[in-house]
Design a protein around this motif. Structure first.
Motif, PDB file in Angstrom:
ATOM      1  N   LEU A  97      -3.316  36.616  25.676  1.00 55.90           N
ATOM      2  CA  LEU A  97      -3.660  37.196  24.381  1.00 55.90           C
ATOM      3  C   LEU A  97      -5.146  37.551  24.420  1.00 55.90           C
ATOM      4  N   ASP A  98      -5.454  38.843  24.263  1.00 60.36           N
ATOM      5  CA  ASP A  98      -6.840  39.327  24.227  1.00 60.36           C
ATOM      6  C   ASP A  98      -7.208  39.666  22.797  1.00 60.36           C
ATOM      7  N   HIS A  99      -8.336  39.127  22.314  1.00 58.52           N
ATOM      8  CA  HIS A  99      -8.802  39.337  20.938  1.00 58.52           C
ATOM      9  C   HIS A  99     -10.311  39.540  20.989  1.00 58.52           C
ATOM     10  N   PRO A 100     -10.860  40.351  20.072  1.00 58.13           N
ATOM     11  CA  PRO A 100     -12.313  40.558  20.071  1.00 58.13           C
ATOM     12  C   PRO A 100     -13.124  39.272  19.860  1.00 58.13           C
ATOM     13  N   ASP A 101     -12.561  38.311  19.125  1.00 63.26           N
ATOM     14  CA  ASP A 101     -13.232  37.022  18.915  1.00 63.26           C
ATOM     15  C   ASP A 101     -12.931  36.118  20.109  1.00 63.26           C
ATOM     16  N   PRO A 102     -13.952  35.665  20.820  1.00 66.41           N
ATOM     17  CA  PRO A 102     -13.701  34.841  22.012  1.00 66.41           C
ATOM     18  C   PRO A 102     -13.040  33.493  21.706  1.00 66.41           C
ATOM     19  N   GLU A 103     -13.116  33.034  20.449  1.00 60.46           N
ATOM     20  CA  GLU A 103     -12.470  31.781  20.066  1.00 60.46           C
ATOM     21  C   GLU A 103     -10.951  31.926  19.972  1.00 60.46           C
ATOM     22  N   ILE A 104     -10.504  33.170  19.776  1.00 66.31           N
ATOM     23  CA  ILE A 104      -9.075  33.437  19.607  1.00 66.31           C
ATOM     24  C   ILE A 104      -8.554  34.058  20.890  1.00 66.31           C
ATOM     25  N   GLY A 105      -7.499  33.494  21.409  1.00 62.49           N
ATOM     26  CA  GLY A 105      -6.924  34.021  22.638  1.00 62.49           C
ATOM     27  C   GLY A 105      -6.267  32.896  23.403  1.00 62.49           C
ATOM     28  N   GLY A 106      -5.772  33.219  24.553  1.00 61.87           N
ATOM     29  CA  GLY A 106      -5.148  32.190  25.362  1.00 61.87           C
ATOM     30  C   GLY A 106      -4.321  32.775  26.477  1.00 61.87           C
ATOM     31  N   ARG A 107      -3.749  31.884  27.222  1.00 66.35           N
ATOM     32  CA  ARG A 107      -2.953  32.260  28.395  1.00 66.35           C
ATOM     33  C   ARG A 107      -1.815  31.262  28.502  1.00 66.35           C
ATOM     34  N   THR A 108      -0.608  31.765  28.773  1.00 62.28           N
ATOM     35  CA  THR A 108       0.540  30.896  28.954  1.00 62.28           C
ATOM     36  C   THR A 108       1.476  31.510  29.987  1.00 62.28           C
ATOM     37  N   GLN A 109       2.250  30.673  30.600  1.00 61.87           N
ATOM     38  CA  GLN A 109       3.170  31.153  31.622  1.00 61.87           C
ATOM     39  C   GLN A 109       4.609  30.870  31.176  1.00 61.87           C
ATOM     40  N   PRO A 110       5.373  31.940  30.926  1.00 60.57           N
ATOM     41  CA  PRO A 110       6.776  31.734  30.536  1.00 60.57           C
ATOM     42  C   PRO A 110       7.575  31.096  31.673  1.00 60.57           C
ATOM     43  N   LEU A 111       8.580  30.321  31.300  1.00 61.75           N
ATOM     44  CA  LEU A 111       9.483  29.729  32.289  1.00 61.75           C
ATOM     45  C   LEU A 111      10.589  30.746  32.562  1.00 61.75           C
ATOM     46  N   LEU A 112      10.460  31.436  33.681  1.00 62.44           N
ATOM     47  CA  LEU A 112      11.396  32.501  34.031  1.00 62.44           C
ATOM     48  C   LEU A 112      12.268  32.059  35.194  1.00 62.44           C
ATOM     49  N   PRO A 113      13.535  32.517  35.215  1.00 55.79           N
ATOM     50  CA  PRO A 113      14.403  32.188  36.353  1.00 55.79           C
ATOM     51  C   PRO A 113      13.856  32.784  37.658  1.00 55.79           C
ATOM     52  N   ASP A 114      14.299  32.231  38.763  1.00 51.74           N
ATOM     53  CA  ASP A 114      13.842  32.704  40.074  1.00 51.74           C
ATOM     54  C   ASP A 114      14.204  34.162  40.332  1.00 51.74           C
ATOM     55  N   ARG A 115      15.244  34.656  39.705  1.00 52.08           N
ATOM     56  CA  ARG A 115      15.673  36.035  39.953  1.00 52.08           C
ATOM     57  C   ARG A 115      14.754  37.070  39.308  1.00 52.08           C
ATOM     58  N   VAL A 116      13.810  36.637  38.481  1.00 53.22           N
ATOM     59  CA  VAL A 116      12.851  37.570  37.879  1.00 53.22           C
ATOM     60  C   VAL A 116      11.770  37.870  38.911  1.00 53.22           C
ATOM     61  N   ASP A 117      11.719  39.138  39.349  1.00 48.61           N
ATOM     62  CA  ASP A 117      10.736  39.559  40.347  1.00 48.61           C
ATOM     63  C   ASP A 117       9.445  40.046  39.709  1.00 48.61           C
ATOM     64  N   THR A 118       9.567  40.744  38.583  1.00 48.48           N
ATOM     65  CA  THR A 118       8.405  41.402  38.005  1.00 48.48           C
ATOM     66  C   THR A 118       8.307  41.110  36.519  1.00 48.48           C
ATOM     67  N   LEU A 119       7.102  40.758  36.091  1.00 49.65           N
ATOM     68  CA  LEU A 119       6.751  40.637  34.674  1.00 49.65           C
ATOM     69  C   LEU A 119       5.574  41.572  34.474  1.00 49.65           C
ATOM     70  N   ALA A 120       5.752  42.625  33.665  1.00 46.41           N
ATOM     71  CA  ALA A 120       4.710  43.649  33.530  1.00 46.41           C
ATOM     72  C   ALA A 120       4.666  44.158  32.099  1.00 46.41           C
ATOM     73  N   GLY A 121       3.588  44.880  31.784  1.00 48.27           N
ATOM     74  CA  GLY A 121       3.484  45.561  30.503  1.00 48.27           C
ATOM     75  C   GLY A 121       2.438  44.965  29.581  1.00 48.27           C
ATOM     76  N   GLU A 122       2.359  45.568  28.390  1.00 53.81           N
ATOM     77  CA  GLU A 122       1.368  45.147  27.393  1.00 53.81           C
ATOM     78  C   GLU A 122       1.859  45.524  26.013  1.00 53.81           C
ATOM     79  N   TRP A 123       1.535  44.688  25.038  1.00 56.32           N
ATOM     80  CA  TRP A 123       1.809  44.966  23.630  1.00 56.32           C
ATOM     81  C   TRP A 123       0.490  45.116  22.896  1.00 56.32           C
ATOM     82  N   GLN A 124       0.407  46.100  22.021  1.00 52.15           N
ATOM     83  CA  GLN A 124      -0.746  46.277  21.130  1.00 52.15           C
ATOM     84  C   GLN A 124      -0.317  45.857  19.728  1.00 52.15           C
ATOM     85  N   SER A 125      -1.179  45.153  19.031  1.00 59.46           N
ATOM     86  CA  SER A 125      -0.842  44.742  17.676  1.00 59.46           C
ATOM     87  C   SER A 125      -0.669  45.961  16.782  1.00 59.46           C
TER      88      SER A 125
END
Length: 148
Positions: A97-125
């Motif tokens: 999560l990218d936010h202009p305020d450095p206090e707001i944001g974070g990083r997490t890793q989804p638990l995906l099955p082994d068959r998932v090869d690619t996780l890509a893309g971006e969402w804009q609010s």
């Protein structure tokens, strides 16, 4: 000469002055420190919840093992966090999560099955967002994108 009527007027003026002084001090204290600190804490909490919700939606979008996979799941996100736009993007196997305020944001890793090869893309609010899952039994691609 009788000045009794004047003392009542002076008393009322002093009382009004003290009330205005009190209201001014309380307002300055609240808007000078308490309210901005509270808003910042709420923004940080909303950022964490938004990232957790996005992660859960990505995990839920992947259907059970099948020969061919094709799914699109709509994801609802807040339009702003703490009054500003933000984005959620992929960084390898993680969501950020990218936010202009450095206090707001974070990083997490989804638990995906082994068959998932690619996780890509971006969402804009502020845009309607979806998770698109496609592929075969052994190779699945998960994409974050805007709804068309």
């Amino acid at each position: 000469m009788d000045n009794r009527a004047l003392s009542t007027v002076v008393e009322k003026l002093l009382s009004m002055g003290l009330v205005l002084l009190y209201i001014g001090l309380v307002t300055t204290t609240l808007y000078g420190g308490t309210v901005p600190a509270y808003q910042s804490a709420v923004g940080t909490e909303l950022g964490d919840r938004t990232l957790a919700e996005a992660t859960a939606r990505v995990e839920q979008a992947i259907p059970p093992n099948a020969r061919a996979v094709s799914a699109t799941v709509r994801v609802s996100l807040p339009e702003t966090i703490d009054g500003a736009g933000y984005s959620i993007r992929t960084d390898g196997p993680a969501l950020v999560l990218d936010h202009p305020d450095p206090e707001i944001g974070g990083r997490t890793q989804p638990l995906l099955p082994d068959r998932v090869d690619t996780l890509a893309g971006e969402w804009q609010s502020g845009s309607p967002t979806v998770v698109t899952v496609s592929g075969t039994r052994g190779s699945v691609t998960v994409t974050l994108e805007e709804e068309r």
